[in-house]
Motif scaffolding. Structure first.
Motif, mmCIF file in Angstrom:
data_model
loop_
_atom_site.group_PDB
_atom_site.id
_atom_site.type_symbol
_atom_site.label_atom_id
_atom_site.label_comp_id
_atom_site.label_asym_id
_atom_site.label_seq_id
_atom_site.Cartn_x
_atom_site.Cartn_y
_atom_site.Cartn_z
ATOM 1 N N UNK A 60 0.865 -1.168 0.000
ATOM 2 C CA UNK A 60 0.000 0.000 0.000
ATOM 3 C C UNK A 60 0.909 1.226 0.000
ATOM 4 N N UNK A 61 0.657 2.142 -0.909
ATOM 5 C CA UNK A 61 1.518 3.314 -1.043
ATOM 6 C C UNK A 61 0.664 4.573 -1.063
ATOM 7 N N UNK A 62 1.292 5.693 -0.758
ATOM 8 C CA UNK A 62 0.544 6.951 -0.695
ATOM 9 C C UNK A 62 1.400 8.118 -1.139
ATOM 10 N N UNK A 63 0.723 9.138 -1.658
ATOM 11 C CA UNK A 63 1.358 10.381 -2.063
ATOM 12 C C UNK A 63 0.605 11.551 -1.437
ATOM 13 N N UNK A 104 -2.641 14.600 5.129
ATOM 14 C CA UNK A 104 -1.842 15.182 4.042
ATOM 15 C C UNK A 104 -1.572 14.165 2.944
ATOM 16 N N UNK A 105 -1.402 12.888 3.320
ATOM 17 C CA UNK A 105 -1.304 11.838 2.311
ATOM 18 C C UNK A 105 -2.711 11.535 1.835
ATOM 19 N N UNK A 126 5.010 6.970 -0.073
ATOM 20 C CA UNK A 126 5.035 6.296 1.215
ATOM 21 C C UNK A 126 4.808 4.809 0.953
ATOM 22 N N UNK A 127 5.716 3.957 1.401
ATOM 23 C CA UNK A 127 5.679 2.517 1.106
ATOM 24 C C UNK A 127 5.338 1.775 2.395
ATOM 25 N N UNK A 128 4.151 1.148 2.431
ATOM 26 C CA UNK A 128 3.647 0.528 3.661
ATOM 27 C C UNK A 128 3.339 -0.952 3.427
ATOM 28 N N UNK A 129 4.362 -1.792 3.315
ATOM 29 C CA UNK A 129 4.110 -3.217 3.081
ATOM 30 C C UNK A 129 3.396 -3.876 4.257
ATOM 31 N N UNK A 130 2.607 -4.891 3.961
ATOM 32 C CA UNK A 130 1.900 -5.614 4.997
ATOM 33 C C UNK A 130 2.867 -6.494 5.787
#
Length: 330
Positions: free
Chosen positions: A66-69, A99-100, A130-134
């Motif tokens: 899951x990633x975010x900008x 903000x993301x 933003x890199x949010x691996x499980x």
């Protein structure tokens, strides 16, 4: 009289893995094979149904995150279109409350290929996602009840992550994954078409898919709905900062709360993102969403934990994850 709610409640999970699956699925609902195909063709064409096929368990046959900008509002559509151009991106949503504000899911055959995708997106948009691996799943069920029944607290499905993670995929397996990622064709014998596409005999295709489903490599096999056309328009991603020595116990408890459709632990990225426990809620109304959020406090004791609620506003992309491709560039 055709009962659409019953039809989709029955066909979202445990779709028959047999040579004539649409005939088999229809038999349990007193529908002909052609009637099942007609309904699905109508709703695929109308954008209500994404596909008929597999939802693979995260990080079992490939790598996903899951990633975010953080995107200025005036540039949101332009950046979303840039992200959408990547075949590795399966879901892309604008979310309000932080903000993301642009969140997407990306997958690839391995972590190196996934890193290349994220770096390419960073180069295109001028920002490292933003890199949010499980790290651990507590409950994942992407089916949607058409009856609207929520029921009481329930156990999440047994996780097969440990056994599935050790599975080695052969070249034949990867060809089958590539063939199935777009979903089954709407023909009376769809697995025959998969067999021809990947060059694997039919009996091996059926046996392999059944094995993957039984062991948890495939988390769900059935009709994949686009939830918004079916009324699930009030949706939120919730995240909390939970102490590492408590997160598994709390995540397991949160997963038993009926409104939760997804619940998992992900990597923190401090100082930008301190949250490690996530839950997703899909609701048909604002009242239903508020009730679901209240359940977190009264049933799972989340009120005392720092957290955020990010409401989904715009869906820019929703499709199946493409693990079989490792290409970084769109």
């Amino acid at each position: 009289m055709f009962d659409e709610k019953r039809f989709y409640d029955c066909i979202q999970h445990d779709f028959p893995i047999v040579a004539r699956p649409y005939r088999s699925a229809g038999a349990s609902m007193d529908l002909s094979e052609q009637a099942v195909l007609n309904v699905l063709a109508r709703d695929v064409g109308a954008g209500r149904v994404s596909r008929i096929g597999a939802v693979f368990a995260p990080n079992v046959i490939g790598a996903s995150t899951l990633a975010a900008l953080s995107v200025p509002p005036h540039a949101l559509v332009e950046v979303a279109q840039c992200v959408n151009a990547y075949g590795a991106v399966s879901h892309n949503y604008a979310r309000q409350g932080h903000a993301y504000n642009l969140w997407f899911v990306a997958g690839a055959r391995n972590r190196g290929a996934l890193d290349a995708v994220l770096q390419s997106i960073a180069n295109d948009v001028g920002q490292v996602p933003l890199d949010l691996p499980m790290e651990r799943e507590y409950h994942i069920d992407l089916g949607f009840s058409m009856s609207g029944a929520r029921g009481g607290p329930r156990k999440s499905r047994r996780s097969s992550m440990a056994s599935a993670a050790s599975a080695e995929l052969t070249d034949d397996d990867w060809r089958l994954v590539a063939a199935i990622e777009s979903g089954l064709p709407l023909t009376p014998q769809p697995f025959h078409a998969l067999a021809r596409c990947c060059g694997v005999p039919l009996h091996r295709v059926l046996a392999r898919i059944a094995q993957w489903h039984a062991t948890g490599v495939i988390r769900r096999f059935g009709v994949i709905l686009h939830h918004r056309p079916f009324g699930y328009r009030h949706n939120a991603m919730c995240a909390w900062d939970v102490a590492d020595n408590r997160v598994d116990a709390i995540g397991t408890r949160l997963a038993r709360v009926a409104p939760v459709s997804l619940c998992y632990r992900r990597t923190r990225r401090e100082p930008f993102w301190p949250y490690n426990l996530f839950a997703m809620v899909h609701a048909r109304s604002e009242d239903e969403l508020q009730s679901a959020l209240a359940h977190f406090d009264c049933q799972a004791g989340m009120a005392s934990m720092p957290g955020v609620v990010l409401r989904s506003s715009t869906c820019f992309k929703q499709c199946g994850t493409r693990y079989s491709s490792g290409a970084a560039h769109p």
